[in-house]
Scaffold this motif. Structure first.
Motif: not given
Length: 334
Positions: A181-184, A209-214, A251-253
């Motif tokens: 997961r990217p940190r920067t 993009l987020s867990s809500k639309n994927i 993901l999530p979020g």
């Protein structure tokens, strides 16, 4: 007649004349009374067949508030309109009914000295719509000064393809490691670039993009797009297994926190630092669609890209080279 009432957040006025009703809320009673008087005068003038005394800037600001505010590209239109008001104050201050084709032609020619024909054409499309709305809906003017205006035309279609070595250099410079997961913000830019290469999505769509639309199960993402104010519905983008592998660690979020402006600035910084010539983030979308064309038919490709006009898809996003086409001609016919 105006009806003025006190409301929780200030004062509200309602004006109704000739079957047309308008309302507005202002902080103080004096402000709302002034607004009501101006609107009543405007409606009376319209009844007499006269146009209200409005400037070009008045029309531009009302368009921002009532039309641009409902578009995905509001920021783009706001920047364009604010730039015109700032850089061309005489034109902006001119009464709307006095703006003539020679005025717009002079503005066009001056703009062409500093920006590309494609940029001026996009400005013309926007401003022409301002006059269309002002004429048809607001009844603020008669004929549009854009009728008969010579168009500067679009920029030549880009043919830039992305070399895999350029992708590796950019991702490495931005500090992104696949599977993490990217940190920067820089790492998010790299991930967004890779996602565009695997999906053909626009930058704005990717950043939403987020867990809500994927939908992982059905391998698709439902995203808002810049022409949704016309279509009335979001776009459903199919996701390859590789695209899902890129997105899963985030993901999530929400997958991204970087803004569109920061993405553009950081991508340019990485490109220029690596001395990569003439590469735009949007080229990743064209590169992806060109590769997809080898696997799906043109109608499926249009569904993936979201294009209604196949000419735009062919002219601007299908960037296969003559050498690639020649190589296909030599393949044996099944």
């Amino acid at each position: 007649m105006a009806y003025i009432t006190k409301v929780a957040n200030g004062w509200r006025a309602q004006v109704e004349r000739n079957g047309e009703r308008r309302s507005a809320t202002r902080d103080t009673k004096s402000e709302v009374v002034q607004w009501a008087a101006e609107v009543e005068a405007e409606l009376l003038a319209m009844k007499r067949g006269a146009f209200p005394k409005k400037t070009f800037a008045d029309a531009l600001r009302r368009y921002l508030d009532e039309v641009s505010a409902n578009k995905k590209g509001e920021r783009y239109e706001r920047l364009r309109i604010e730039a015109l008001i700032r850089d061309f104050p005489r034109l902006a201050a001119k009464p709307l009914t006095d703006v003539q084709t020679p005025d717009i032609a002079a503005w066009r020619d001056k703009r062409l000295k500093s920006v590309t024909p494609g940029s001026v054409q996009r400005d013309i499309n926007l401003l022409s719509n301002v006059f269309t709305i002002a004429r048809k809906e607001w009844k603020w003017c008669g004929e549009s000064p854009f009728d008969g205006l010579r168009a500067p035309g679009q920029n030549p279609a880009r043919s830039r393809r992305i070399d895999p070595r350029e992708i590796r250099r950019l991702v490495r410079w931005l500090g992104y490691v696949t599977g993490r997961r990217p940190r920067t913000k820089q790492q998010e830019v790299a991930l967004a670039f890779l996602v565009s290469l695997r999906t053909g999505m626009r930058a704005g769509e990717i950043l939403s993009l987020s867990s809500k639309n994927i939908d992982i199960k059905n391998r698709c993402a439902t995203v808002e797009h810049k022409t949704q104010h016309l279509t009335g519905k979001p776009r459903v983008v199919p996701l390859s297994r590789h695209a899902l592998r890129l997105l899963r660690p985030s993901l999530p979020g929400a997958v991204f926190t970087v803004s569109s402006a920061s993405l553009d600035a950081l991508f340019r910084k990485a490109r220029d630092s690596l001395l990569i010539d003439d590469l735009h983030f949007h080229d990743a979308r064209a590169d992806a669609l060109t590769r997809f064309a080898k696997r799906v038919d043109v109608m499926e490709l249009a569904r993936i890209s979201g294009h209604k006009d196949l000419r735009v898809l062919m002219d601007h996003y299908y960037r296969v080279t003559p050498a690639e086409i020649a190589a296909r001609l030599d393949r044996p016919i099944p």
